[in-house]
Design a protein around this motif. Structure first.
Motif, PDB file in Angstrom:
ATOM      1  N   UNK A 114      11.930  62.228  46.937  1.00  0.00           N
ATOM      2  CA  UNK A 114      12.863  61.534  46.829  1.00  0.00           C
ATOM      3  C   UNK A 114      14.322  61.864  45.933  1.00  0.00           C
ATOM      4  N   UNK A 115      14.853  62.239  45.643  1.00  0.00           N
ATOM      5  CA  UNK A 115      16.067  62.891  44.695  1.00  0.00           C
ATOM      6  C   UNK A 115      17.191  61.622  44.735  1.00  0.00           C
ATOM      7  N   UNK A 116      17.489  61.151  43.631  1.00  0.00           N
ATOM      8  CA  UNK A 116      18.762  60.915  42.895  1.00  0.00           C
ATOM      9  C   UNK A 116      19.608  61.226  42.344  1.00  0.00           C
ATOM     10  N   UNK A 117      20.592  61.121  42.189  1.00  0.00           N
ATOM     11  CA  UNK A 117      22.020  61.363  41.414  1.00  0.00           C
ATOM     12  C   UNK A 117      22.255  60.924  40.661  1.00  0.00           C
ATOM     13  N   UNK A 118      23.110  61.083  39.423  1.00  0.00           N
ATOM     14  CA  UNK A 118      23.691  59.809  38.332  1.00  0.00           C
ATOM     15  C   UNK A 118      24.884  59.301  39.515  1.00  0.00           C
ATOM     16  N   UNK A 119      25.087  58.037  38.339  1.00  0.00           N
ATOM     17  CA  UNK A 119      26.219  57.415  39.105  1.00  0.00           C
ATOM     18  C   UNK A 119      27.624  57.854  38.927  1.00  0.00           C
ATOM     19  N   UNK A 120      28.548  57.942  39.089  1.00  0.00           N
ATOM     20  CA  UNK A 120      30.168  58.414  38.898  1.00  0.00           C
ATOM     21  C   UNK A 120      31.264  57.211  39.088  1.00  0.00           C
ATOM     22  N   UNK A 121      31.925  57.474  38.116  1.00  0.00           N
ATOM     23  CA  UNK A 121      33.166  55.776  38.981  1.00  0.00           C
ATOM     24  C   UNK A 121      33.756  56.857  39.532  1.00  0.00           C
ATOM     25  N   UNK A 171      32.527  50.000  29.424  1.00  0.00           N
ATOM     26  CA  UNK A 171      33.105  50.930  30.184  1.00  0.00           C
ATOM     27  C   UNK A 171      32.376  50.067  31.316  1.00  0.00           C
ATOM     28  N   UNK A 172      33.462  49.702  32.261  1.00  0.00           N
ATOM     29  CA  UNK A 172      33.203  49.741  33.407  1.00  0.00           C
ATOM     30  C   UNK A 172      33.718  49.937  34.847  1.00  0.00           C
ATOM     31  N   UNK A 173      33.667  49.717  35.694  1.00  0.00           N
ATOM     32  CA  UNK A 173      34.239  50.690  37.323  1.00  0.00           C
ATOM     33  C   UNK A 173      33.288  50.326  38.446  1.00  0.00           C
ATOM     34  N   UNK A 174      33.798  51.060  39.382  1.00  0.00           N
ATOM     35  CA  UNK A 174      33.393  50.820  40.792  1.00  0.00           C
ATOM     36  C   UNK A 174      32.632  52.307  40.784  1.00  0.00           C
ATOM     37  N   UNK A 175      30.937  52.641  40.967  1.00  0.00           N
ATOM     38  CA  UNK A 175      30.572  53.677  41.044  1.00  0.00           C
ATOM     39  C   UNK A 175      29.930  53.848  42.820  1.00  0.00           C
ATOM     40  N   UNK A 176      29.746  55.255  42.655  1.00  0.00           N
ATOM     41  CA  UNK A 176      29.515  55.740  43.525  1.00  0.00           C
ATOM     42  C   UNK A 176      28.146  55.896  43.019  1.00  0.00           C
ATOM     43  N   UNK A 177      27.034  56.440  44.367  1.00  0.00           N
ATOM     44  CA  UNK A 177      25.312  56.584  43.284  1.00  0.00           C
ATOM     45  C   UNK A 177      24.480  57.507  44.456  1.00  0.00           C
ATOM     46  N   UNK A 192      25.345  64.309  50.764  1.00  0.00           N
ATOM     47  CA  UNK A 192      25.980  63.501  49.376  1.00  0.00           C
ATOM     48  C   UNK A 192      27.032  64.002  49.553  1.00  0.00           C
ATOM     49  N   UNK A 193      28.712  62.423  49.422  1.00  0.00           N
ATOM     50  CA  UNK A 193      29.611  62.370  49.848  1.00  0.00           C
ATOM     51  C   UNK A 193      30.355  62.434  48.589  1.00  0.00           C
ATOM     52  N   UNK A 194      29.983  62.505  47.280  1.00  0.00           N
ATOM     53  CA  UNK A 194      30.583  62.665  45.839  1.00  0.00           C
ATOM     54  C   UNK A 194      32.124  63.598  46.565  1.00  0.00           C
ATOM     55  N   UNK A 205      19.173  47.005  42.561  1.00  0.00           N
ATOM     56  CA  UNK A 205      19.325  48.129  41.387  1.00  0.00           C
ATOM     57  C   UNK A 205      20.928  48.040  40.520  1.00  0.00           C
ATOM     58  N   UNK A 206      20.553  47.901  39.218  1.00  0.00           N
ATOM     59  CA  UNK A 206      21.359  47.274  38.430  1.00  0.00           C
ATOM     60  C   UNK A 206      21.657  48.246  36.903  1.00  0.00           C
ATOM     61  N   UNK A 207      22.491  48.593  36.304  1.00  0.00           N
ATOM     62  CA  UNK A 207      21.998  49.008  34.595  1.00  0.00           C
ATOM     63  C   UNK A 207      21.164  48.291  34.194  1.00  0.00           C
TER      64      UNK A 207
END
Length: 217
Positions: free
Chosen positions: A1-8, A62-68, A138-140, A109-111
């Motif tokens: 399994x791989x996971x990246x950090x979320x960012x807005x 901070x709030x926003x729309x995140x990509x993960x 990864x579509x970052x 999942x949620x913060x």
């Protein structure tokens, strides 16, 4: 399994929230002082007007729309289970169940930080894109330039949610056309506005589904 950090996917502004807290028992004593005839030998413990906890301070919000992004290696999962002693049939059954759990965990999942004071447990993803390929994609990069939330007529892209969906699916369709190993993806949304948007997009490279279980079908 791989996971990246979320960012807005857009520029997000940090807000400093000032708060004050006081001991409820202390406030109650001030509002409802004890009658003299109901005093007892331990009343001296609450005698001081300022007895009890109290604090003031700031917390950054901070709030926003995140990509993960997350990846599950389906082939290695099966190889590992067979190497552990499972038969091919047992490994396949366990792998299918694990894939379903992985996708469900990602969707739900949620913060966790400050989840009580921010009610983050109620959040659901605006869009989930699931697809399979010979390697992770990864579509970052689709959000290398932040989304401009100004109105479309004013030179911007509008609200971050729909704008991010358009960017992400356009990026997926573009990459899918150049990487033949990518199989047709599936998308799931919990946002009626996004669901309506999906019906207007011509080429998304993905099939719309209505449940997390269908993402692994």
């Amino acid at each position: 399994v791989q996971s990246s950090h979320a960012f807005t996917v857009h520029e997000a502004e940090q807000v400093d929230d000032f708060y004050a807290a006081a001991d409820d028992a202390k406030l109650d004593r001030k509002r409802n002082p004890k009658p003299a005839e109901k005093t007892n030998a331990l009343d001296f413990l609450d005698a001081a007007d300022d007895a009890g906890a109290g604090m003031t301070g700031y917390q950054s919000l901070i709030t926003g729309t995140f990509y993960r992004h997350a990846v599950l290696d389906r082939l290695k999962l099966r190889r590992n289970l067979r190497a552990a002693g499972m038969t091919e049939e047992e490994a396949e059954e366990a792998s299918v169940a694990a894939e379903a759990e992985f996708v469900t965990a990602f969707v739900d999942a949620f913060p966790e930080a400050k989840k009580n004071s921010t009610a983050s447990t109620g959040s659901l993803p605006a869009l989930v894109l699931a697809f399979e390929g010979e390697r992770p994609y990864n579509y970052a990069a689709a959000f290398q330039n932040p989304i401009d939330e100004n109105p479309v007529g004013g030179g911007g892209e509008g609200p971050a949610g729909p704008a991010a969906v358009r960017r992400l699916l356009k990026h997926h369709a573009f990459v899918s056309g150049r990487r033949p190993d990518i199989k047709a993806g599936r998308v799931l949304t919990y946002d009626p506005q996004i669901d309506e948007l999906l019906g207007t997009l011509k080429d998304t490279g993905a099939l719309t589904v209505t449940s997390a279980e269908e993402l692994t079908a």
